[in-house]
Design a protein around this motif. Structure first.
Motif, PDB file in Angstrom:
ATOM      1  N   ALA A  66      -2.826   8.664   1.860  1.00  0.00           N
ATOM      2  CA  ALA A  66      -2.952   8.137   3.223  1.00  0.00           C
ATOM      3  C   ALA A  66      -1.582   7.963   3.877  1.00  0.00           C
ATOM      4  CB  ALA A  66      -3.707   6.807   3.191  1.00  0.00           C
ATOM      5  N   GLU A  67      -0.616   7.413   3.128  1.00  0.00           N
ATOM      6  CA  GLU A  67       0.730   7.220   3.685  1.00  0.00           C
ATOM      7  C   GLU A  67       1.422   8.557   3.938  1.00  0.00           C
ATOM      8  OE1 GLU A  67       2.206   4.473   4.677  1.00  0.00           O
ATOM      9  OE2 GLU A  67       0.486   3.228   4.165  1.00  0.00           O
ATOM     10  N   THR A  73       7.188   7.509   2.139  1.00  0.00           N
ATOM     11  CA  THR A  73       5.840   7.177   1.668  1.00  0.00           C
ATOM     12  C   THR A  73       5.880   6.124   0.570  1.00  0.00           C
ATOM     13  OG1 THR A  73       5.028   9.393   2.208  1.00  0.00           O
ATOM     14  CG2 THR A  73       3.763   8.146   0.600  1.00  0.00           C
ATOM     15  N   LEU A  74       6.952   6.085  -0.213  1.00  0.00           N
ATOM     16  CA  LEU A  74       7.005   5.230  -1.390  1.00  0.00           C
ATOM     17  C   LEU A  74       7.237   3.760  -1.076  1.00  0.00           C
ATOM     18  CD1 LEU A  74       9.009   7.441  -3.912  1.00  0.00           C
ATOM     19  CD2 LEU A  74       6.554   7.076  -3.760  1.00  0.00           C
ATOM     20  N   LEU A  75       7.600   3.404   0.155  1.00  0.00           N
ATOM     21  CA  LEU A  75       7.809   1.987   0.483  1.00  0.00           C
ATOM     22  C   LEU A  75       6.554   1.140   0.242  1.00  0.00           C
ATOM     23  CD1 LEU A  75      10.113   2.081   3.638  1.00  0.00           C
ATOM     24  CD2 LEU A  75      10.665   1.184   1.379  1.00  0.00           C
ATOM     25  N   PRO A  76       5.381   1.546   0.749  1.00  0.00           N
ATOM     26  CA  PRO A  76       4.187   0.743   0.434  1.00  0.00           C
ATOM     27  C   PRO A  76       3.847   0.742  -1.049  1.00  0.00           C
ATOM     28  CG  PRO A  76       3.783   2.201   2.292  1.00  0.00           C
ATOM     29  CD  PRO A  76       5.063   2.634   1.682  1.00  0.00           C
ATOM     30  N   SER A 107       2.829  -1.675  -6.394  1.00  0.00           N
ATOM     31  CA  SER A 107       3.243  -1.709  -7.801  1.00  0.00           C
ATOM     32  C   SER A 107       3.523  -3.144  -8.253  1.00  0.00           C
ATOM     33  CB  SER A 107       4.490  -0.848  -8.005  1.00  0.00           C
ATOM     34  OG  SER A 107       4.237   0.489  -7.665  1.00  0.00           O
ATOM     35  N   GLY A 108       4.161  -3.924  -7.376  1.00  0.00           N
ATOM     36  CA  GLY A 108       4.414  -5.318  -7.726  1.00  0.00           C
ATOM     37  C   GLY A 108       3.134  -6.098  -7.924  1.00  0.00           C
ATOM     38  N   ILE A 109       2.188  -5.898  -7.012  1.00  0.00           N
ATOM     39  CA  ILE A 109       0.899  -6.581  -7.141  1.00  0.00           C
ATOM     40  C   ILE A 109       0.163  -6.106  -8.387  1.00  0.00           C
ATOM     41  CG2 ILE A 109      -1.341  -6.935  -6.029  1.00  0.00           C
ATOM     42  CD1 ILE A 109       0.098  -6.656  -3.350  1.00  0.00           C
ATOM     43  N   GLN A 110       0.299  -4.807  -8.694  1.00  0.00           N
ATOM     44  CA  GLN A 110      -0.387  -4.239  -9.848  1.00  0.00           C
ATOM     45  C   GLN A 110       0.030  -4.904 -11.151  1.00  0.00           C
ATOM     46  OE1 GLN A 110       0.357   0.085  -9.057  1.00  0.00           O
ATOM     47  NE2 GLN A 110      -1.637   0.289  -9.999  1.00  0.00           N
TER      48      GLN A 110
END
Length: 324
Positions: free
Chosen positions: A210-211, A243-246, A251-254
C-alpha cells in the motif's frame, strides 16, 4: 530533536506504565484469594488471618498500592505463591526463550514481508501479484494455533524433521540462556517462530504494498523516470526508502505484540517462555507472577514505542516539526 518532543514522549510512556500497573494491581484483588493459593482450602481460620496480616492484605487499597510501587521500583515484585521464589527471578529465567522466539519471528516477517510487498506493488497487474495478496489475507486470517498444529502434523508427525515441543538443548551464558548455539535448540525454534511470523509476514507485505503504490504516484518519482533513471533505481533507491518509514513504526509495535501474544504459540509447542508461565499463573492465581508479567509487557511496549517515535522523528523531520 527538541527537548519538548522527548519530554512528551517520556510522559506518555510513564502514563502507560502507570495505568497498566493500576490495572494489574487491581486484578490481583479479583483474580483469586492469595491466602487460599498459598495455604490451600483446608487451612484454619487462624492461619489464614495470620497470613493476611503478614502479607498486608488488611491494609487499605492505597497503602497496598504504594507499597507495591515502592517495592517494584527497588526490583522486588513479591514472591511467587506457587514457587516461593521472587517473581522477578522467574520472569528473568523465562524471558530469553520468549525474546528469541519474538525476535526471530520479527526478522522472518521483515525478510519475507518487505520483498513480497515490493513485488506485489511493482508488478501489481500480474496475476501472481493478486495471488500473493490473496495469500496474505489467508495468512492474516488463520489463527496462530491452527498454523502451529498444521506445522506439527507436517514436519513432526508426517516427516519427522523437527521436534514438536520443547526448546531443545540450551547453553547458559550467565544472565542469558540460549538455544541458538545448539543444533537441537535451532531446530526446536523453527516451527514456533514460523507460526508466530506468518500473520506478521502478511501484515508487513500488505503495508509495504500500500505504501509503495502511494509513493510510486508521487511527483518526484515521475520526475526521476522522466530523467531516464532506470526503473530498478527508481523502485529500490527512491521509492522503497520512503516506503520503509511506516514499516519502522509497525516493526516496533510488532516486537511488543510478538512478546505479549506469543502465549498461544508457546502453549501449542510447550515452549518454556513467558506465555506458558503466564497461563500457569492464571490457573493457579499466582498474583505476583501475573502482575509482574503485565507490568513488564507494558514497560516493553512503552520503551519500544518511545524508541520508534524517536527514530521516526530522526528519519522524518516533518514529525517533530508538526509536533512543535
Amino acid at each position: 530533536m527538541s527537548l519538548a518532543f522527548l519530554i512528551r514522549r517520556l510522559f506518555h510512556a510513564f502514563l502507560v506504565v502507570f495505568v497498566v500497573s493500576l490495572i494489574a494491581f487491581q486484578l490481583g484483588n479479583v483474580i483469586g484469594d492469595p491466602v487460599s493459593a498459598i495455604l490451600g482450602l483446608e487451612a484454619t481460620d487462624e492461619s489464614r488471618a495470620a497470613l493476611r496480616e503478614e502479607l498486608g492484605l488488611n491494609d487499605s487499597y492505597v497503602q497496598r498500592y504504594i507499597r507495591y510501587v515502592d517495592r517494584a521500583l527497588e526490583g522486588d515484585f513479591g514472591l511467587s505463591y506457587k514457587h516461593q521464589r521472587p517473581a522477578g527471578d522467574i520472569i528473568a529465567e523465562r524471558f530469553p526463550a520468549t525474546a528469541e522466539l519474538a525476535v526471530l519471528a520479527l526478522v522472518l516477517s521483515l525478510l519475507l514481508g518487505i520483498p513480497l510487498g515490493v513485488v506485489a506493488a511493482i508488478w501489481r497487474d500480474k496475476w501472481w501479484a493478486s495471488l500473493l495478496m490473496t495469500g496474505s489475507i489467508i495468512g492474516v486470517s488463520l489463527p496462530t494455533f491452527v498454523i502451529g498444529i498444521l506445522l506439527i502434523f507436517l514436519f513432526s508427525v508426517h516427516l519427522g524433521w523437527l521436534p514438536s515441543f520443547g526448546r531443545g538443548e540450551t547453553v547458559d551464558l550467565g544472565f542469558w540462556t540460549t538455544g541458538l548455539l545448539t543444533k537441537s535448540g535451532l531446530l526446536a525454534l523453527i516451527m514456533p517462530a514460523v507460526s508466530l511470523a506468518i500473520s506478521q509476514v502478511a501484515l508487513v507485505a500488505r503495508l509495504v504494498r500500500a505504501e509503495m503504490l502511494e509513493v510510486l504516484r508521487m511527483d518526484y518519482i515521475r520526475f526521476a523516470r522522466a530523467r531516464g533513471i532506470r526503473d530498478r533505481v527508481v523502485h529500490f533507491r527512491h521509492a522503497l526508502r520512503n516506503t520503509l518509514l511506516p514499516v519502522i513504526t509497525v516493526s516496533g509495535i510488532q516486537i511488543g505484540y510478538l512478546v505479549a501474544f506469543a502465549v498461544v504459540v508457546e502453549q501449542v509447542f510447550q515452549w518454556p517462555g513467558l506465555g506458558t508461565m503466564f497461563l500457569s499463573a492464571l490457573t493457579e492465581s499466582d498474583i505476583p507472577i501475573i502482575t509482574t508479567f503485565l507490568v513488564l509487557i507494558a514497560l516493553l511496549f512503552a520503551v519500544i514505542n518511545l524508541i520508534v517515535d524517536l527514530l521516526y522523528a530522526v528519519s522524518d523531520p516533518r514529525v517533530r516539526l508538526a509536533k512543535g
